[in-house]
Design an enzyme around this catalytic site. Structure first.
Site, PDB file in Angstrom:
ATOM      1  N   TYR A   1      -6.893   6.486   2.448  1.00  0.00           N
ATOM      2  CA  TYR A   1      -6.010   5.628   3.247  1.00  0.00           C
ATOM      3  C   TYR A   1      -6.732   5.151   4.509  1.00  0.00           C
ATOM      4  CZ  TYR A   1      -1.627   4.126   5.465  1.00  0.00           C
ATOM      5  OH  TYR A   1      -0.619   3.397   6.054  1.00  0.00           O
TER       6      TYR A   1
ATOM      7  N   SER B   1       0.860  -1.203   0.000  1.00  0.00           N
ATOM      8  CA  SER B   1       0.000   0.000   0.000  1.00  0.00           C
ATOM      9  C   SER B   1       0.881   1.231   0.000  1.00  0.00           C
ATOM     10  CB  SER B   1      -0.876   0.048   1.265  1.00  0.00           C
ATOM     11  OG  SER B   1      -1.620   1.257   1.286  1.00  0.00           O
TER      12      SER B   1
END
Ligand code: UDP
Length: 340
Positions: free
Chosen positions: A173, A103
């Protein structure tokens, strides 16, 4: 509190292996295994698409562990049929853990790659869970202190539900990681599995991308280049900075249990961003580097500090050991040797 614990890893698969945490995790597990009687067929299999990581991290692992490190270039948001066919049944049967660490993680990168960030922590995670279930492995998901958002409780314990803006620049996020946590919870219930997740607080160290954008690496890069140190806002916001080796030690211990609930890992010494800038300026900056104040970032959390009681209760021998001063020196040294 009781949980089952095993003493060692078999082979592991790590998504996001060219990233800062993924590459340290890979190295740490490979080093630990090579101290014992490493089996010939022991492997760390790394996957990455290099969207924010460093190719040099993969080169480093390939060179250091030519026999035991295997790399697959791939975007883990896409279906994993290719992973399934590249890896033989014999290799897959040896995998005990799948660490889903892929990520973007710094605000500038996850905002630039907002859709990728949303998908990798949700769809990408679901591919990892399905793959792991097919081979009987345990998934460990890299969650984050960002699930607490801009907290109105400090320090933040695991049972604090957070204060998150679902419709703003950090939402891609924060909410993706929160979805990831919820996915693990529901997946475990539905499939009677034991996948887990760790909540990672601000971590730094060597092998972070110099363009990562997070505060420690930014300040060090600026200081070493004789540029001004850029504080966003008035510098009174706080963070608690953990050196990467301390974090990885905690994650490795968690993974070897069958715990499925979230546990915080980080360092609970809290600093204002201004204190950090002054430290970096005093120890690493060229004379001309000044501290300058720029516009505050939207939705920037005002404070962050982990409550580590649960981690310390579960793993009494674990705790952050490296001071900020030591960690900054090691990171600065690495930057000097590795950036052109
Ligand atoms: N920050 C800063 N200057 C920089 C980079 C970050 O003042 O060059 C601030 C940022 O606004 C935040 C804190 O430092 O308040 C930590 O930011 P970082 O991007 O490292 O991580 P975060 O904890 O916000 O995800």
């Amino acid at each position: 509190m009781s949980y089952t614990s095993t003493s060692h890893y078999k082979s592991v698969l790590i998504t996001g292996v060219s990233g800062f945490l993924g590459s340290h995790l890979a190295e740490s597990i490979l080093v630990e295994s090579s101290l014992g009687n490493i089996k010939e067929d022991y492997r760390v299999i790394g996957i990455d698409n290099f969207c924010t990581g460093l190719a040099s991290n993969v080169t480093y692992l390939k060179q250091k562990f030519p026999k035991n490190f295997l790399f697959i270039e791939k975007d883990v948001i896409q279906p994993w049929d290719d992973v399934n066919s590249i890896l033989t049944e014999a290799i897959k049967s040896e995998i005990s853990h799948v660490f889903h660490f892929a990520s973007p993680a710094s605000p500038p990168h996850y905002q630039r790659l907002s859709l990728e960030t949303l998908w990798v922590n949700t769809l990408g995670l679901s591919h990892a869970l399905r793959f792991a279930d097919d081979i009987g492995a345990r998934v460990i998901f890299s969650s984050t202190s960002e699930v607490y958002g801009d907290p109105d409780v400090s320090p933040q314990p695991e049972n604090y539900w957070g204060n998150v803006n679902s419709f703003g620049p950090r939402a891609c996020y924060d909410e993706a990681k929160r979805f990831g946590e919820a996915l693990i919870y529901s997946w475990n219930l539905r499939h009677q599995t034991k996948h887990g997740l760790v909540r990672i607080f601000n971590t730094y160290g060597p092998r972070m991308n110099p363009n990562d954008g997070r505060v420690i690496i930014n300040f060090l890069v600026q200081a070493l280049a004789g540029q001004d140190l850029t504080i966003y806002g008035d510098g009174r916001q706080t963070r608690s900075f953990c050196f990467v080796a301390d974090l990885i030690n905690g994650i490795k211990k968690y993974a070897l249990t069958d715990i499925t609930f979230p546990v915080n890992f980080g360092n609970d010494r809290e600093f204002t961003v201004l204190e950090l800038a002054e430290k970096v300026q005093a120890h690493f900056a060229k004379k001309q580097s000044q501290i300058v104040f720029l516009e505050k970032a939207k939705d920037d959390p005002a404070q962050r500090r982990p409550d580590l009681s649960l981690a310390k209760k579960l793993f009494p021998e674990w705790g952050p050991k490296v001071t900020l001063e030591e960690g900054l020196s090691k990171t600065a040294q690495w930057l000097q040797l590795n950036s052109r």
